[in-house]
Motif scaffolding. Structure first.
Motif, PDB file in Angstrom:
ATOM      1  N   PRO A 320       0.810  -1.239   0.000  1.00 56.53           N
ATOM      2  CA  PRO A 320       0.000   0.000   0.000  1.00 56.53           C
ATOM      3  C   PRO A 320       0.833   1.274   0.000  1.00 56.53           C
ATOM      4  CG  PRO A 320      -0.927  -1.599   1.531  1.00 56.53           C
ATOM      5  CD  PRO A 320       0.361  -2.174   1.052  1.00 56.53           C
ATOM      6  N   ASN A 321       2.023   1.244   0.605  1.00 52.12           N
ATOM      7  CA  ASN A 321       2.856   2.457   0.622  1.00 52.12           C
ATOM      8  C   ASN A 321       3.326   2.875  -0.765  1.00 52.12           C
ATOM      9  OD1 ASN A 321       2.553   2.451   3.349  1.00 52.12           O
ATOM     10  ND2 ASN A 321       4.637   1.844   3.842  1.00 52.12           N
ATOM     11  N   LEU A 322       3.334   1.927  -1.710  1.00 45.55           N
ATOM     12  CA  LEU A 322       3.814   2.234  -3.059  1.00 45.55           C
ATOM     13  C   LEU A 322       2.704   2.208  -4.098  1.00 45.55           C
ATOM     14  CD1 LEU A 322       7.142   0.178  -3.005  1.00 45.55           C
ATOM     15  CD2 LEU A 322       6.873   2.637  -2.744  1.00 45.55           C
ATOM     16  N   GLN A 323       1.474   1.967  -3.669  1.00 41.66           N
ATOM     17  CA  GLN A 323       0.346   1.979  -4.599  1.00 41.66           C
ATOM     18  C   GLN A 323      -0.172   3.408  -4.719  1.00 41.66           C
ATOM     19  OE1 GLN A 323      -1.712  -1.163  -5.989  1.00 41.66           O
ATOM     20  NE2 GLN A 323       0.479  -1.433  -6.157  1.00 41.66           N
ATOM     21  N   THR A 324       0.564   4.235  -5.445  1.00 40.62           N
ATOM     22  CA  THR A 324       0.218   5.645  -5.590  1.00 40.62           C
ATOM     23  C   THR A 324      -0.061   5.963  -7.053  1.00 40.62           C
ATOM     24  OG1 THR A 324       2.537   6.301  -5.875  1.00 40.62           O
ATOM     25  CG2 THR A 324       1.668   6.235  -3.619  1.00 40.62           C
ATOM     26  N   LEU A 325      -0.758   7.079  -7.266  1.00 40.13           N
ATOM     27  CA  LEU A 325      -1.104   7.495  -8.621  1.00 40.13           C
ATOM     28  C   LEU A 325       0.145   7.878  -9.409  1.00 40.13           C
ATOM     29  CD1 LEU A 325      -3.449   8.029 -10.571  1.00 40.13           C
ATOM     30  CD2 LEU A 325      -3.555  10.359  -9.678  1.00 40.13           C
ATOM     31  N   THR A 326       1.102   8.520  -8.748  1.00 44.32           N
ATOM     32  CA  THR A 326       2.345   8.904  -9.426  1.00 44.32           C
ATOM     33  C   THR A 326       3.110   7.674  -9.902  1.00 44.32           C
ATOM     34  OG1 THR A 326       2.484  10.862  -8.012  1.00 44.32           O
ATOM     35  CG2 THR A 326       4.483  10.198  -9.166  1.00 44.32           C
ATOM     36  N   MET A 327       3.191   6.660  -9.043  1.00 45.68           N
ATOM     37  CA  MET A 327       3.899   5.436  -9.402  1.00 45.68           C
ATOM     38  C   MET A 327       3.196   4.726 -10.555  1.00 45.68           C
ATOM     39  SD  MET A 327       6.710   4.107  -7.894  1.00 45.68           S
ATOM     40  CE  MET A 327       6.574   4.508  -6.169  1.00 45.68           C
ATOM     41  N   ALA A 328       1.869   4.644 -10.486  1.00 41.97           N
ATOM     42  CA  ALA A 328       1.114   3.957 -11.543  1.00 41.97           C
ATOM     43  C   ALA A 328       1.238   4.680 -12.871  1.00 41.97           C
ATOM     44  CB  ALA A 328      -0.350   3.842 -11.123  1.00 41.97           C
ATOM     45  N   ASP A 329       1.152   5.999 -12.859  1.00 41.63           N
ATOM     46  CA  ASP A 329       1.228   6.772 -14.091  1.00 41.63           C
ATOM     47  C   ASP A 329       2.595   6.636 -14.757  1.00 41.63           C
ATOM     48  OD1 ASP A 329       0.208   8.549 -16.025  1.00 41.63           O
ATOM     49  OD2 ASP A 329       1.206  10.226 -15.051  1.00 41.63           O
ATOM     50  N   ALA A 330       3.654   6.543 -13.958  1.00 42.97           N
ATOM     51  CA  ALA A 330       5.009   6.479 -14.519  1.00 42.97           C
ATOM     52  C   ALA A 330       5.382   5.078 -14.998  1.00 42.97           C
ATOM     53  CB  ALA A 330       6.018   6.965 -13.473  1.00 42.97           C
ATOM     54  N   LEU A 331       4.919   4.033 -14.300  1.00 43.67           N
ATOM     55  CA  LEU A 331       5.375   2.673 -14.596  1.00 43.67           C
ATOM     56  C   LEU A 331       4.449   1.895 -15.508  1.00 43.67           C
ATOM     57  CD1 LEU A 331       6.617   1.565 -11.046  1.00 43.67           C
ATOM     58  CD2 LEU A 331       7.926   2.613 -12.883  1.00 43.67           C
ATOM     59  N   MET A 332       3.244   2.376 -15.727  1.00 44.09           N
ATOM     60  CA  MET A 332       2.258   1.594 -16.478  1.00 44.09           C
ATOM     61  C   MET A 332       2.717   1.237 -17.889  1.00 44.09           C
ATOM     62  SD  MET A 332      -0.526   0.192 -15.777  1.00 44.09           S
ATOM     63  CE  MET A 332      -1.146  -1.065 -16.866  1.00 44.09           C
ATOM     64  N   PRO A 333       3.264   2.146 -18.687  1.00 44.66           N
ATOM     65  CA  PRO A 333       3.695   1.749 -20.042  1.00 44.66           C
ATOM     66  C   PRO A 333       4.738   0.640 -20.044  1.00 44.66           C
ATOM     67  CG  PRO A 333       3.604   4.148 -19.840  1.00 44.66           C
ATOM     68  CD  PRO A 333       3.444   3.596 -18.462  1.00 44.66           C
ATOM     69  N   GLN A 334       5.695   0.707 -19.128  1.00 45.21           N
ATOM     70  CA  GLN A 334       6.725  -0.333 -19.075  1.00 45.21           C
ATOM     71  C   GLN A 334       6.151  -1.659 -18.614  1.00 45.21           C
ATOM     72  OE1 GLN A 334       9.201   2.127 -16.486  1.00 45.21           O
ATOM     73  NE2 GLN A 334      10.813   2.074 -18.012  1.00 45.21           N
ATOM     74  N   LEU A 335       5.212  -1.629 -17.674  1.00 49.47           N
ATOM     75  CA  LEU A 335       4.604  -2.867 -17.196  1.00 49.47           C
ATOM     76  C   LEU A 335       3.848  -3.574 -18.313  1.00 49.47           C
ATOM     77  CD1 LEU A 335       3.258  -1.821 -13.668  1.00 49.47           C
ATOM     78  CD2 LEU A 335       5.165  -3.341 -14.172  1.00 49.47           C
ATOM     79  N   VAL A 336       3.124  -2.825 -19.115  1.00 45.13           N
ATOM     80  CA  VAL A 336       2.388  -3.429 -20.227  1.00 45.13           C
ATOM     81  C   VAL A 336       3.350  -4.103 -21.204  1.00 45.13           C
ATOM     82  CG1 VAL A 336       0.912  -2.923 -22.201  1.00 45.13           C
ATOM     83  CG2 VAL A 336       0.447  -1.842 -19.999  1.00 45.13           C
ATOM     84  N   GLN A 337       4.455  -3.435 -21.511  1.00 45.38           N
ATOM     85  CA  GLN A 337       5.441  -4.011 -22.427  1.00 45.38           C
ATOM     86  C   GLN A 337       6.055  -5.283 -21.852  1.00 45.38           C
ATOM     87  OE1 GLN A 337       5.925  -2.793 -25.471  1.00 45.38           O
ATOM     88  NE2 GLN A 337       7.343  -4.446 -25.975  1.00 45.38           N
ATOM     89  N   LEU A 338       6.341  -5.284 -20.553  1.00 43.08           N
ATOM     90  CA  LEU A 338       6.923  -6.470 -19.923  1.00 43.08           C
ATOM     91  C   LEU A 338       5.925  -7.620 -19.885  1.00 43.08           C
ATOM     92  CD1 LEU A 338       8.912  -4.891 -16.942  1.00 43.08           C
ATOM     93  CD2 LEU A 338       9.824  -5.829 -19.054  1.00 43.08           C
ATOM     94  N   VAL A 339       4.646  -7.325 -19.651  1.00 35.96           N
ATOM     95  CA  VAL A 339       3.625  -8.372 -19.678  1.00 35.96           C
ATOM     96  C   VAL A 339       3.588  -9.035 -21.054  1.00 35.96           C
ATOM     97  CG1 VAL A 339       1.145  -8.798 -19.584  1.00 35.96           C
ATOM     98  CG2 VAL A 339       2.212  -7.386 -17.841  1.00 35.96           C
ATOM     99  N   LEU A 340       3.674  -8.242 -22.111  1.00 35.90           N
ATOM    100  CA  LEU A 340       3.662  -8.791 -23.467  1.00 35.90           C
ATOM    101  C   LEU A 340       4.877  -9.689 -23.707  1.00 35.90           C
ATOM    102  CD1 LEU A 340       2.487  -5.680 -25.538  1.00 35.90           C
ATOM    103  CD2 LEU A 340       1.172  -7.726 -24.999  1.00 35.90           C
ATOM    104  N   TYR A 341       6.057  -9.220 -23.338  1.00 37.93           N
ATOM    105  CA  TYR A 341       7.273 -10.001 -23.587  1.00 37.93           C
ATOM    106  C   TYR A 341       7.262 -11.316 -22.806  1.00 37.93           C
ATOM    107  CZ  TYR A 341       9.985  -6.676 -26.383  1.00 37.93           C
ATOM    108  OH  TYR A 341      10.451  -5.877 -27.401  1.00 37.93           O
ATOM    109  N   THR A 342       6.920 -11.262 -21.519  1.00 42.38           N
ATOM    110  CA  THR A 342       6.952 -12.480 -20.696  1.00 42.38           C
ATOM    111  C   THR A 342       5.899 -13.483 -21.141  1.00 42.38           C
ATOM    112  OG1 THR A 342       5.571 -11.307 -19.066  1.00 42.38           O
ATOM    113  CG2 THR A 342       7.937 -11.390 -18.655  1.00 42.38           C
ATOM    114  N   SER A 343       4.686 -13.008 -21.444  1.00 39.66           N
ATOM    115  CA  SER A 343       3.638 -13.937 -21.866  1.00 39.66           C
ATOM    116  C   SER A 343       3.959 -14.548 -23.224  1.00 39.66           C
ATOM    117  CB  SER A 343       2.285 -13.218 -21.900  1.00 39.66           C
ATOM    118  OG  SER A 343       2.331 -12.100 -22.766  1.00 39.66           O
ATOM    119  N   GLN A 344       4.514 -13.769 -24.147  1.00 42.31           N
ATOM    120  CA  GLN A 344       4.871 -14.306 -25.457  1.00 42.31           C
ATOM    121  C   GLN A 344       5.990 -15.341 -25.348  1.00 42.31           C
ATOM    122  OE1 GLN A 344       5.823 -10.827 -27.734  1.00 42.31           O
ATOM    123  NE2 GLN A 344       3.691 -10.191 -27.992  1.00 42.31           N
TER     124      GLN A 344
END
Length: 652
Positions: A320-344
């Motif tokens: 919960p200490n790191l579940q912030t809007l700033t963190m989500a906004d900054a990391l979301m594009p990279q997380l989506v890309q990593l999900v694609l690479y790992t699942s593929q």
């Protein structure tokens, strides 16, 4: 080499010799000058034994007995540094590896003495990080020694302390370290395809050992994440200065974590791209040991930053200490890309490689079977889009079973009761320990198929066959085979009714221990998911959590909570406002349909404006204009006693 052993003992902070050496008076300058004279003479004569001994002396002197306070001492330090650097940069054929190692240890021990300023240390680290593998092997070895020492010191240091800035390097140096880690990870994965069969087996025997650069990044990440997760405000100090200090500290930590997480995810993106390329190349290759290489690829991947850094980061970002809007906004594009690479990549390993295929049939048999399919079946097969989780058995948290047991041995008047519930299980299997025993047969365990002792009784066990107490057991005795209980819940109730006799040993009063599983045998328990599948699931969960934060938007502020009654005011909900921004008056905001019930006459009389209301010039029109519905205006006039002004048409 007695002084070498002394140095090793002094390196431990828990031994008395460390405190003793730390209290000794500093060595005088002329003594250190004599040591340098001996070193110079040994270097001229090529006496490796004396050189190695003097290097160990340097380590002890720099660590405990020297303080460069005077100008003469600083001159001696510069002379010592030149001698050490001359040895470090000597060609490999002129210096043995043992001496090179001792040189690195000496420089690392006297790092703050040889390089007293922060800028000098940063320049040294930048040199060994950028030129270490290009110019000289000694530089890369010095880099490893320094980073290993900094990692060990950082693990024992708390965020915000005086030494924190010294052990935690700046962002530029961290960027260089991360580039080295990414390069090492890519090289390690590439070796799965390029090295020979024997070299590949030797490679498997060395992983998952982490390099010094990777160990330092792990230490920095753990240092920041642990302090962020474990930080708690002082409950006894409610002063504004304390709260402000804690807030600034947490904010600084989150900023550092966001910067580090962004760099780590970017590096993992590059490594995953290389992993996908190597996996595809191995699947399409004709290497004889292709199956063994594909099996070992997952083990090699765990030795990279994907195995050492990413899982810890993903788990910590769910706090919960790191579940912030700033963190989500900054990391979301990279997380989506990593999900694609790992699942593929996980899907590649599962579906295209015969190693991970669940069907043992040959390719020819599979093609024949496919040719016999009916047209409708072919259509269904073409439409099917299996994912990386298709056919995989995700282990449940209770797959390994739950152990229920009493104390050993049981005592007088001991009572034990526990209920085990495994959701979704059709039946439960109980396996008892072969040491189960009680003093008398009425000191018994009763098992119920349900959540309490009012449920259906399944069985009861008690007594022992060791020749003590009752010298007998209930029924056929403690079970040696599996006991099956229908349903998903079982309750254990044990009571020690007798008092312990003086000749009864512990083994006759051992109590009981039982393992409850939803499978019939432990062999059916899954050993876990493949690493890449597990990684893809973790990334997906974190990405969904960040999406939820982005969807919910900013948290409600204290001002909004305070003004809840005002914001819910039906009177203000009917108002239209003009907002002035940068000297320009915006159009009146059209309110939503009024929540108050209007009469037919009021509804006909009141219409929402669509034009721009421009107030006349004058200081008394500075406030925004509020237009109220006619029904409210009539009620306000009735309360105030003021009649509605009558306007007569002018006659020309």
């Amino acid at each position: 080499m007695c002084i070498h052993q002394l140095n090793l003992l002094a390196a431990s902070n828990n031994l008395p010799i460390t405190n003793f050496l730390g209290k000794q008076h500093p060595i005088e300058a002329h003594h250190l000058s004599s040591i340098c004279d001996i070193m110079e003479k040994a270097m001229v004569n090529g006496d490796t034994c004396i050189i190695r001994c003097i290097l160990v002396v340097f380590q002890v002197v720099f660590k405990f007995f020297f303080s460069p306070q005077t100008e003469r001492n600083r001159d001696i330090v510069r002379r010592s540094g030149l001698l050490l650097w001359q040895l470090l940069m000597a060609p490999r054929d002129q210096i043995c590896s043992e001496i090179q190692k001792e040189v690195c240890l000496a420089i690392s021990s006297g790092l703050n003495i040889l390089y007293p300023g922060e800028a000098e240390i940063n320049n040294l680290l930048k040199l060994v990080l950028t030129e270490g593998e290009k110019r000289n092997s000694g530089l890369s070895q010095l880099r490893d020694v320094i980073l290993t020492n900094l990692a060990e010191q950082l693990q024992n240091n708390r965020f915000g302390s005086e030494d924190d800035d010294h052990y935690r390097l700046n962002d530029e140096l961290l960027h260089y370290i991360l580039k080295i880690v990414v390069r090492e990870s890519c090289v390690l994965i590439t070796k799965c395809q390029t090295v020979s069969k024997d070299d590949f087996q030797r490679l498997l025997s060395t992983v998952p050992a982490a390099s010094s650069c990777l160990r330092y990044l792990m230490a920095v990440q753990n240092h920041l994440l642990s302090n962020t997760i474990l930080i708690k405000p002082d409950e006894n100090d409610d002063s504004d200065s304390s709260l402000q200090g804690e807030t600034l500290k947490v904010q600084e930590l989150k900023t550092s974590i966001l910067s580090l997480a962004t760099q780590i995810l970017t590096g993992c993106d590059e490594v995953l791209e290389m992993l996908q390329q190597v996996t595809t190349a191995l699947i399409n290759s004709d290497i004889p040991d292709r199956e063994q290489r594909l099996k070992g690829l997952e083990q090699i991947t765990k030795a990279t930053m994907l195995g050492h850094l990413l899982p810890v980061l993903l788990t910590s970002l769910m706090h919960p200490n790191l579940q912030t809007l700033t963190m989500a906004d900054a990391l979301m594009p990279q997380l989506v890309q990593l999900v694609l690479y790992t699942s593929q990549t996980a899907l590649l390993l599962k579906t295209q490689s015969p190693v991970f295929s669940e069907l043992n049939a040959s390719p020819g048999a599979a093609s024949d079977q496919k040719g016999k399919l009916l047209p409708d079946e072919r259509m269904l097969e073409e439409k099917e889009e299996p994912g990386f989780l298709t056919g995989l058995k995700i282990p449940a948290p209770w797959a390994a079973g739950k152990t229920v047991e009493t104390v050993h041995p049981v005592r007088d008047n001991y009572k034990f009761k526990e209920t085990v519930h495994i959701p979704g299980a059709r039946c439960l299997y109980l396996r008892f320990d072969n040491r189960c025993s009680s003093q008398y047969d009425y000191d018994k365990l009763v098992i119920y198929a349900g959540p309490n002792t009012n449920s259906r009784k399944v069985a009861e066990y008690g007594g022992n066959t060791l020749g003590y107490g009752s010298r007998s057991v209930l029924g056929t005795g403690w079970p040696k085979d599996l006991v099956k209980v229908e349903g998903d819940t079982v309750t254990f109730s044990f009571e020690m009714r007798s008092g312990r006799e003086h000749n009864t040993p512990d083994k006759a009063m051992w109590g009981f221990a039982c393992t409850v599983r939803a499978q019939e045998s432990s062999e059916d328990v899954s050993g876990g998911l493949p690493f890449l599948v597990d990684l893809a699931l973790g990334l997906s969960v974190l990405a969904c959590s960040m999406l939820r934060i982005l969807y919910n938007g900013p948290e409600i502020t204290k001002d909004e909570e305070t003004c809840q009654e005002l914001l819910r005011s039906k009177l203000l909900q009917r108002c239209q406002w003009q907002v002035e921004a940068n000297g320009v008056i915006s159009p009146a905001l059209t309110p939503s349909p009024s929540p108050l019930p209007l009469t037919i006459d009021e509804d006909r009389e009141f219409t929402y404006p669509s034009d721009v209301l421009v107030p006349p010039v004058g200081h008394y029109f500075d406030l925004p204009r509020i237009r109220l519905p006619p029904g409210i205006m009539i009620k306000l006039r009735e309360i105030s006693g003021r009649a509605r002004p009558q306007f007569r048409p002018s006659i020309k």
